[in-house]
Design a protein around this motif. Structure first.
Motif, PDB file in Angstrom:
ATOM      1  N   TYR A 235       0.781  -1.036  -0.046  1.00  0.00           N
ATOM      2  CA  TYR A 235      -0.099  -0.049  -0.047  1.00  0.00           C
ATOM      3  C   TYR A 235       0.848   1.196   0.057  1.00  0.00           C
ATOM      4  N   PRO A 236       1.878   1.322   0.758  1.00  0.00           N
ATOM      5  CA  PRO A 236       2.579   2.717   0.981  1.00  0.00           C
ATOM      6  C   PRO A 236       3.005   2.867  -0.632  1.00  0.00           C
ATOM      7  N   GLY A 237       3.840   1.891  -1.270  1.00  0.00           N
ATOM      8  CA  GLY A 237       4.365   1.871  -2.559  1.00  0.00           C
ATOM      9  C   GLY A 237       3.438   2.397  -3.564  1.00  0.00           C
ATOM     10  N   MET A 238       2.258   1.975  -3.565  1.00  0.00           N
ATOM     11  CA  MET A 238       0.980   2.027  -4.355  1.00  0.00           C
ATOM     12  C   MET A 238       0.628   3.570  -4.359  1.00  0.00           C
ATOM     13  N   LEU A 239       0.561   4.088  -3.044  1.00  0.00           N
ATOM     14  CA  LEU A 239       0.252   5.590  -2.755  1.00  0.00           C
ATOM     15  C   LEU A 239       1.173   6.322  -3.376  1.00  0.00           C
ATOM     16  N   ALA A 240       2.561   6.075  -3.215  1.00  0.00           N
ATOM     17  CA  ALA A 240       3.895   7.046  -3.591  1.00  0.00           C
ATOM     18  C   ALA A 240       3.616   7.081  -5.515  1.00  0.00           C
ATOM     19  N   TRP A 241       3.524   5.768  -5.876  1.00  0.00           N
ATOM     20  CA  TRP A 241       3.676   5.798  -7.157  1.00  0.00           C
ATOM     21  C   TRP A 241       2.467   6.307  -8.080  1.00  0.00           C
ATOM     22  N   ALA A 242       1.425   6.282  -7.421  1.00  0.00           N
ATOM     23  CA  ALA A 242       0.123   6.591  -8.183  1.00  0.00           C
ATOM     24  C   ALA A 242       0.160   7.995  -9.102  1.00  0.00           C
ATOM     25  N   ASP A 243      -0.492   8.027 -10.199  1.00  0.00           N
ATOM     26  CA  ASP A 243      -0.632   9.130 -10.730  1.00  0.00           C
ATOM     27  C   ASP A 243      -1.994   9.788 -10.706  1.00  0.00           C
ATOM     28  N   ARG A 244      -3.089   8.878 -10.419  1.00  0.00           N
ATOM     29  CA  ARG A 244      -4.375   9.196 -10.221  1.00  0.00           C
ATOM     30  C   ARG A 244      -4.905   8.151  -9.224  1.00  0.00           C
ATOM     31  N   ILE A 245      -5.799   8.574  -8.196  1.00  0.00           N
ATOM     32  CA  ILE A 245      -6.109   7.877  -7.297  1.00  0.00           C
ATOM     33  C   ILE A 245      -7.859   7.763  -7.275  1.00  0.00           C
ATOM     34  N   VAL A 246      -8.254   6.478  -7.240  1.00  0.00           N
ATOM     35  CA  VAL A 246      -9.689   6.278  -6.777  1.00  0.00           C
ATOM     36  C   VAL A 246     -10.056   5.869  -5.687  1.00  0.00           C
ATOM     37  N   VAL A 247     -10.763   6.199  -4.674  1.00  0.00           N
ATOM     38  CA  VAL A 247     -11.149   5.725  -3.273  1.00  0.00           C
ATOM     39  C   VAL A 247     -12.610   5.576  -2.904  1.00  0.00           C
ATOM     40  N   SER A 248     -13.019   4.588  -2.360  1.00  0.00           N
ATOM     41  CA  SER A 248     -14.227   4.419  -1.970  1.00  0.00           C
ATOM     42  C   SER A 248     -14.701   5.372  -0.940  1.00  0.00           C
ATOM     43  N   PRO A 249     -15.721   5.849  -0.801  1.00  0.00           N
ATOM     44  CA  PRO A 249     -16.241   7.104  -0.003  1.00  0.00           C
ATOM     45  C   PRO A 249     -16.330   6.727   1.595  1.00  0.00           C
ATOM     46  N   ASP A 250     -15.976   5.390   1.874  1.00  0.00           N
ATOM     47  CA  ASP A 250     -16.250   4.996   3.203  1.00  0.00           C
ATOM     48  C   ASP A 250     -15.188   5.262   4.134  1.00  0.00           C
ATOM     49  N   SER A 251     -13.991   5.525   3.670  1.00  0.00           N
ATOM     50  CA  SER A 251     -12.920   5.284   4.726  1.00  0.00           C
ATOM     51  C   SER A 251     -12.197   6.717   4.986  1.00  0.00           C
ATOM     52  N   VAL A 252     -12.413   7.220   5.791  1.00  0.00           N
ATOM     53  CA  VAL A 252     -11.979   8.569   6.400  1.00  0.00           C
ATOM     54  C   VAL A 252     -10.571   8.716   6.137  1.00  0.00           C
ATOM     55  N   ASN A 253      -9.834   7.631   6.607  1.00  0.00           N
ATOM     56  CA  ASN A 253      -8.327   7.372   6.834  1.00  0.00           C
ATOM     57  C   ASN A 253      -7.654   7.391   5.467  1.00  0.00           C
ATOM     58  N   MET A 254      -8.521   6.495   4.605  1.00  0.00           N
ATOM     59  CA  MET A 254      -7.696   6.171   3.340  1.00  0.00           C
ATOM     60  C   MET A 254      -7.735   7.361   2.510  1.00  0.00           C
ATOM     61  N   ILE A 255      -8.861   8.138   2.531  1.00  0.00           N
ATOM     62  CA  ILE A 255      -9.214   9.404   1.756  1.00  0.00           C
ATOM     63  C   ILE A 255      -8.411  10.507   2.183  1.00  0.00           C
ATOM     64  N   SER A 256      -7.960  10.586   3.404  1.00  0.00           N
ATOM     65  CA  SER A 256      -7.131  11.541   4.116  1.00  0.00           C
ATOM     66  C   SER A 256      -5.464  11.188   3.812  1.00  0.00           C
ATOM     67  N   GLU A 257      -5.358   9.895   3.522  1.00  0.00           N
ATOM     68  CA  GLU A 257      -4.011   9.739   3.102  1.00  0.00           C
ATOM     69  C   GLU A 257      -3.415   9.991   1.688  1.00  0.00           C
ATOM     70  N   ALA A 258      -4.753   9.460   0.809  1.00  0.00           N
ATOM     71  CA  ALA A 258      -4.493   9.746  -0.577  1.00  0.00           C
ATOM     72  C   ALA A 258      -4.453  11.335  -0.977  1.00  0.00           C
ATOM     73  N   CYS A 259      -5.201  12.001  -0.048  1.00  0.00           N
ATOM     74  CA  CYS A 259      -5.114  13.677  -0.423  1.00  0.00           C
ATOM     75  C   CYS A 259      -3.975  14.316   0.074  1.00  0.00           C
ATOM     76  N   ALA A 260      -2.989  13.496   0.855  1.00  0.00           N
ATOM     77  CA  ALA A 260      -1.843  13.936   1.077  1.00  0.00           C
ATOM     78  C   ALA A 260      -0.916  13.707  -0.016  1.00  0.00           C
ATOM     79  N   THR A 261      -1.116  13.145  -1.017  1.00  0.00           N
ATOM     80  CA  THR A 261      -0.276  12.968  -2.144  1.00  0.00           C
ATOM     81  C   THR A 261      -0.302  13.992  -3.178  1.00  0.00           C
ATOM     82  N   THR A 262       0.454  14.074  -4.285  1.00  0.00           N
ATOM     83  CA  THR A 262       0.390  15.073  -5.321  1.00  0.00           C
ATOM     84  C   THR A 262      -0.451  14.560  -6.325  1.00  0.00           C
ATOM     85  N   SER A 263      -1.300  13.397  -6.240  1.00  0.00           N
ATOM     86  CA  SER A 263      -2.140  13.030  -7.224  1.00  0.00           C
ATOM     87  C   SER A 263      -3.537  13.310  -6.897  1.00  0.00           C
ATOM     88  N   PRO A 264      -4.430  13.599  -8.183  1.00  0.00           N
ATOM     89  CA  PRO A 264      -5.663  14.013  -8.034  1.00  0.00           C
ATOM     90  C   PRO A 264      -6.415  12.894  -7.366  1.00  0.00           C
TER      91      PRO A 264
END
Length: 331
Positions: A235-264
């Protein structure tokens, strides 16, 4: 009840139940405050205190077993808890002289702690209440750089790389087959402009959705982690190497971490969320940090949403704590 042993920093305790998300938030705050190796307690309260936490009933010092009760005789400078059991444990530590910080709304008066960190969508108010938009986590530019270095194979995937992060149904968000059809339509459109796809599931992802994702994977080269049978979770590597991220709307934690990257970040089906989840998603949408769907030609400029350092600075100010972080090395 357990703790991490002799190599801990005795100045700080991290007190949570076994939920990985709660532990991750508490450890992220400890690290941001300069405690690199806090003593970690995994809490499993006895009845009746397990049912009543964080309310302080007679005999609560015995709620977490003999080892914790004895350790309270030499409390840390700082106790950080997350979740209801952590909230009771930090109250006990505070009674013995520790400064106490509670993460997530304890559902009782915040005055029982020195600081309470509750997301803005909880609407908790108080002189000692700090309100980030999302959850606390360790994701920032150095963390992402380290994750890229640790997972070079993901960086070798052809780009642009699409990442799908899946949670599961919660009370306020129905992750069901109807939601999946909405998400699948978006993913189908995105795969036309992406060369590879990475997928990561969570413990809450239902079996039918895992199978649906397995059926989707042959469409593009990539990587997936759906359960321990797929090996170590990258998961850390996936988050770091992603150019675009699609997240399901249920997890505040996952959405918050995705939003800390430079990816849309795209959150399909967010309109199905209710209650506090809906408030959280509306706030992120209003800020422009997440979207529900997007035209291929209109990817927004991204400013990472990184709140943990700011919250740590507010905790230091509120508790009049020294800054324990290492100063930067001159170059």
């Amino acid at each position: 009840m357990g703790d991490t042993g002799a190599m801990d920093d005795a100045h700080c305790w991290v007190l949570t139940d076994a939920a990985a998300g709660n532990r991750r938030q508490a450890l992220a705050l400890a690290a941001a405050l300069g405690f690199a190796a806090p003593r970690q307690w995994t809490l499993n309260a006895r009845a009746p205190w397990r049912w009543l936490a964080p309310r302080r009933w007679p005999g609560a010092s015995a709620a977490f077993g003999d080892a914790f009760a004895q350790a309270l005789a030499a409390p840390p400078q700082l106790a950080i808890g997350c979740g209801r059991q952590g909230a009771l444990a930090t109250r006990l530590a505070r009674e013995h002289g520790a400064r106490a910080v509670q993460i997530l709304d304890p559902r009782i008066d915040p005055r029982h702690w020195d600081a309470v960190i509750a997301p803005a969508h909880d609407r908790l108010r108080g002189a000692n209440v700090l309100s980030p938009l999302g959850s606390l986590h360790p994701v920032d530019a150095p963390w992402l750089a380290a994750a890229r270095a640790a997972h070079p194979a993901l960086g070798a995937l052809p780009g642009p790389r699409l990442l799908l992060l899946l949670g599961g149904p919660v009370a306020n968000v129905p992750i069901d087959r109807r939601w999946w059809q909405h998400a699948l339509a978006l993913l189908t459109a995105l795969t036309r402009t992406h060369a590879s796809m990475m997928i990561s599931a969570s413990r809450r992802t239902p079996a039918w959705l895992r199978q649906a994702v397995r059926d989707l994977m042959p469409a593009l080269p990539g990587a997936r982690w759906l359960d321990p049978g797929d090996g170590d979770n990258p998961y850390p590597g996936m988050l770091a190497w992603a150019d675009r991220i699609v997240v399901s709307p249920d997890s505040v934690n996952m959405i918050s971490e995705a939003c800390a990257t430079t990816s849309p970040v795209l959150v399909p089906g967010m309109e199905r969320a209710r209650g506090r989840h809906a408030e959280f998603l509306r706030a992120l949408r209003a800020s422009g940090r997440i979207v529900d769907a997007i035209a291929d030609s209109s990817w927004p400029a991204v400013t990472p949403l990184i709140e943990t350092p700011l919250i740590a600075a507010q905790v230091r100010a509120l508790l009049a704590m020294p800054d324990r972080r290492e100063p930067p090395v001159p170059v």
